[in-house]
Motif scaffolding. Structure first.
Motif, mmCIF file in Angstrom:
data_model
loop_
_atom_site.group_PDB
_atom_site.id
_atom_site.type_symbol
_atom_site.label_atom_id
_atom_site.label_comp_id
_atom_site.label_asym_id
_atom_site.label_seq_id
_atom_site.Cartn_x
_atom_site.Cartn_y
_atom_site.Cartn_z
ATOM 1 N N HIS A 212 0.821 -1.203 0.000
ATOM 2 C CA HIS A 212 0.000 0.000 0.000
ATOM 3 C C HIS A 212 0.868 1.272 0.000
ATOM 4 C CE1 HIS A 212 -3.539 -2.442 0.410
ATOM 5 N NE2 HIS A 212 -3.011 -3.053 1.461
ATOM 6 N N THR A 213 0.735 2.094 1.054
ATOM 7 C CA THR A 213 1.428 3.380 1.075
ATOM 8 C C THR A 213 2.926 3.253 1.270
ATOM 9 O OG1 THR A 213 1.011 3.560 3.455
ATOM 10 C CG2 THR A 213 -0.629 4.554 1.958
ATOM 11 N N PHE A 214 3.405 2.108 1.760
ATOM 12 C CA PHE A 214 4.837 1.959 1.985
ATOM 13 C C PHE A 214 5.613 1.880 0.680
ATOM 14 C CE2 PHE A 214 8.464 -0.970 2.258
ATOM 15 C CZ PHE A 214 9.264 -0.256 3.125
ATOM 16 N N PHE A 215 5.019 1.272 -0.342
ATOM 17 C CA PHE A 215 5.747 1.028 -1.584
ATOM 18 C C PHE A 215 6.185 2.327 -2.268
ATOM 19 C CE2 PHE A 215 6.067 -0.132 -6.124
ATOM 20 C CZ PHE A 215 7.050 -1.094 -6.021
ATOM 21 N N PRO A 216 5.304 3.326 -2.430
ATOM 22 C CA PRO A 216 5.774 4.591 -3.031
ATOM 23 C C PRO A 216 6.876 5.256 -2.210
ATOM 24 C CG PRO A 216 3.393 4.486 -3.078
ATOM 25 C CD PRO A 216 3.850 3.343 -2.219
ATOM 26 N N ARG A 217 6.786 5.171 -0.870
ATOM 27 C CA ARG A 217 7.823 5.768 -0.030
ATOM 28 C C ARG A 217 9.135 4.990 -0.142
ATOM 29 N NH1 ARG A 217 5.598 9.569 3.364
ATOM 30 N NH2 ARG A 217 3.314 9.536 3.433
ATOM 31 N N PHE A 218 9.023 3.681 -0.311
ATOM 32 C CA PHE A 218 10.227 2.869 -0.534
ATOM 33 C C PHE A 218 10.902 3.280 -1.841
ATOM 34 C CE2 PHE A 218 11.835 -0.760 -3.024
ATOM 35 C CZ PHE A 218 12.959 -1.085 -2.262
ATOM 36 N N LEU A 219 10.123 3.473 -2.896
ATOM 37 C CA LEU A 219 10.689 3.879 -4.183
ATOM 38 C C LEU A 219 11.300 5.271 -4.098
ATOM 39 C CD1 LEU A 219 8.020 2.571 -6.727
ATOM 40 C CD2 LEU A 219 10.261 1.612 -6.223
ATOM 41 N N LEU A 220 10.652 6.167 -3.345
ATOM 42 C CA LEU A 220 11.220 7.497 -3.169
ATOM 43 C C LEU A 220 12.546 7.424 -2.427
ATOM 44 C CD1 LEU A 220 11.146 10.577 -3.271
ATOM 45 C CD2 LEU A 220 9.718 10.539 -1.207
ATOM 46 N N GLY A 221 12.601 6.632 -1.350
ATOM 47 C CA GLY A 221 13.846 6.487 -0.604
ATOM 48 C C GLY A 221 14.939 5.856 -1.436
ATOM 49 N N GLN A 222 14.576 4.841 -2.212
ATOM 50 C CA GLN A 222 15.556 4.184 -3.079
ATOM 51 C C GLN A 222 16.099 5.149 -4.123
ATOM 52 O OE1 GLN A 222 14.297 2.846 -6.549
ATOM 53 N NE2 GLN A 222 16.475 2.697 -7.039
ATOM 54 N N THR A 223 15.238 5.981 -4.672
ATOM 55 C CA THR A 223 15.661 6.932 -5.696
ATOM 56 C C THR A 223 16.531 8.035 -5.101
ATOM 57 O OG1 THR A 223 13.571 6.499 -6.849
ATOM 58 C CG2 THR A 223 14.856 8.399 -7.564
ATOM 59 N N VAL A 224 16.158 8.558 -3.917
ATOM 60 C CA VAL A 224 16.966 9.586 -3.264
ATOM 61 C C VAL A 224 18.354 9.042 -2.933
ATOM 62 C CG1 VAL A 224 17.209 10.994 -1.180
ATOM 63 C CG2 VAL A 224 14.993 10.827 -2.333
ATOM 64 N N LEU A 225 18.415 7.819 -2.408
ATOM 65 C CA LEU A 225 19.707 7.201 -2.100
ATOM 66 C C LEU A 225 20.545 7.047 -3.361
ATOM 67 C CD1 LEU A 225 21.641 5.793 -0.127
ATOM 68 C CD2 LEU A 225 20.377 3.663 -0.546
ATOM 69 N N SER A 226 19.915 6.640 -4.452
ATOM 70 C CA SER A 226 20.638 6.473 -5.717
ATOM 71 C C SER A 226 21.167 7.810 -6.229
ATOM 72 C CB SER A 226 19.720 5.829 -6.762
ATOM 73 O OG SER A 226 19.315 4.533 -6.350
ATOM 74 N N VAL A 227 20.392 8.872 -6.056
ATOM 75 C CA VAL A 227 20.848 10.196 -6.474
ATOM 76 C C VAL A 227 22.099 10.593 -5.693
ATOM 77 C CG1 VAL A 227 20.291 12.661 -6.415
ATOM 78 C CG2 VAL A 227 18.623 11.029 -7.282
#
Length: 301
Positions: A212-227
């Motif tokens: 549910h709501t965790f998945f978009p936040r996980f993708l945001l965190g993964q993308t920020v870390l990658s940046v």
């Protein structure tokens, strides 16, 4: 029913593509393997790509031929398109790198002809995978369940494709093994690629429905870390490769492998520059991906 013949025709075309892909990748791998010892890192990397593409294509062919797809936990359409695109880029990078870093140094004769034939089969495989990807894109584009028809799906695909091209260049370990900072850059590429693969896998098995709501936040965190990781690589890679104070070579002429007297090939300095450019390109893609998820998580909800 009216749709059945079309579906049967599509399945026949996909099976035809995969049979040719299996033959091409197997031929490329076999020809290089039969050359014997003395192969460098690029040759081993190319063989790994062809072998990996062969195995994935064989598994996909068996699954689709046996009609096991409904029992699988992931979205078959997205998986097929992803594997086709990754295989196309991987075979393209293997063809280019193998041709310009290995074939050029072989004397004219049987071994060079054999290596040239392997590169030709690799190029054929690349074209076949690209045709399959285009075919699947046109086939599934109108379906809302097709992940890579979405913006974030395209971002993830582009990030992964650029990373695969970077891996083809850093398979030459002499580019980075002499400096811990450069080894960190290689670790960055590997970590971000792994995180992206996990994110796509979670999407393909439709785990976001459970998270549910965790998945978009996980993708945001993964993308920020990658940046952040890619930003460090964008600073460290050029600094330690092209700055003389850190052991780099600021000018192309200072690299002996770039001498005009040597056979025409992509020299070490050019490979370093290519990795730097690809790092900048992927960082821009990650930044755009991050902006999308920031808008999705904080502004849309």
């Amino acid at each position: 029913p009216r749709g059945v013949p079309d579906m049967d025709t599509d399945r026949v075309w996909l099976c035809f593509y995969r049979l040719l892909q299996l033959f091409s990748t197997c031929a490329a791998f076999s020809l290089v393997a039969s050359l014997g010892t003395g192969m460098g890192a690029v040759s081993h990397w190319s063989m790994f790509i062809w072998c990996f593409c062969f195995v994935i294509t064989l598994i996909t062919f068996i699954v689709q031929l046996g009609e096991y797809q409904p029992s699988l936990p992931f979205s078959g359409k997205s998986f097929l398109f992803t594997s086709a695109c990754l295989a196309a880029v991987s075979c393209l990078s293997a063809s280019i790198m193998y041709a310009i870093t290995y074939i050029q140094f072989l004397p004219h004769g049987h071994f060079r002809d054999q290596a040239t034939a392997a590169t030709t089969f690799s190029c054929i495989a690349c074209v076949l995978y690209a045709l399959e990807g285009a075919f699947l894109w046109l086939l599934f584009l109108g379906e809302t369940t097709f992940y890579f028809a979405t913006i974030h799906g395209l971002f993830k695909l582009l990030e992964t494709l650029v990373a695969c091209i970077i891996f083809s260049f850093i398979s030459n370990t002499s580019l980075y093994l002499h400096q811990p900072a450069l080894e960190w850059c290689v670790a960055v590429y590997s970590i971000c690629f792994t995180l992206g693969a996990v994110a796509m896998l979670l999407k393909l098995i439709k785990s976001e429905n459970r998270l549910h709501t965790f998945f978009p936040r996980f993708l945001l965190g993964q993308t920020v870390l990658s940046v952040l990781l890619y930003a460090s690589a964008l600073v460290l890679w050029p600094l330690y490769q092209f700055n003389g104070q850190f052991g780099g070579q600021p000018q192309r002429s200072s690299d002996a492998s770039c001498s005009d007297e040597l056979p025409s090939t992509l020299c070490i300095w050019d490979q370093k520059l290519t990795v730097a450019i690809l790092t900048a390109i992927n960082l821009l893609i990650y930044v755009a991906d991050m902006a999308y998820w920031i808008h999705f998580v904080f502004l849309r909800h």
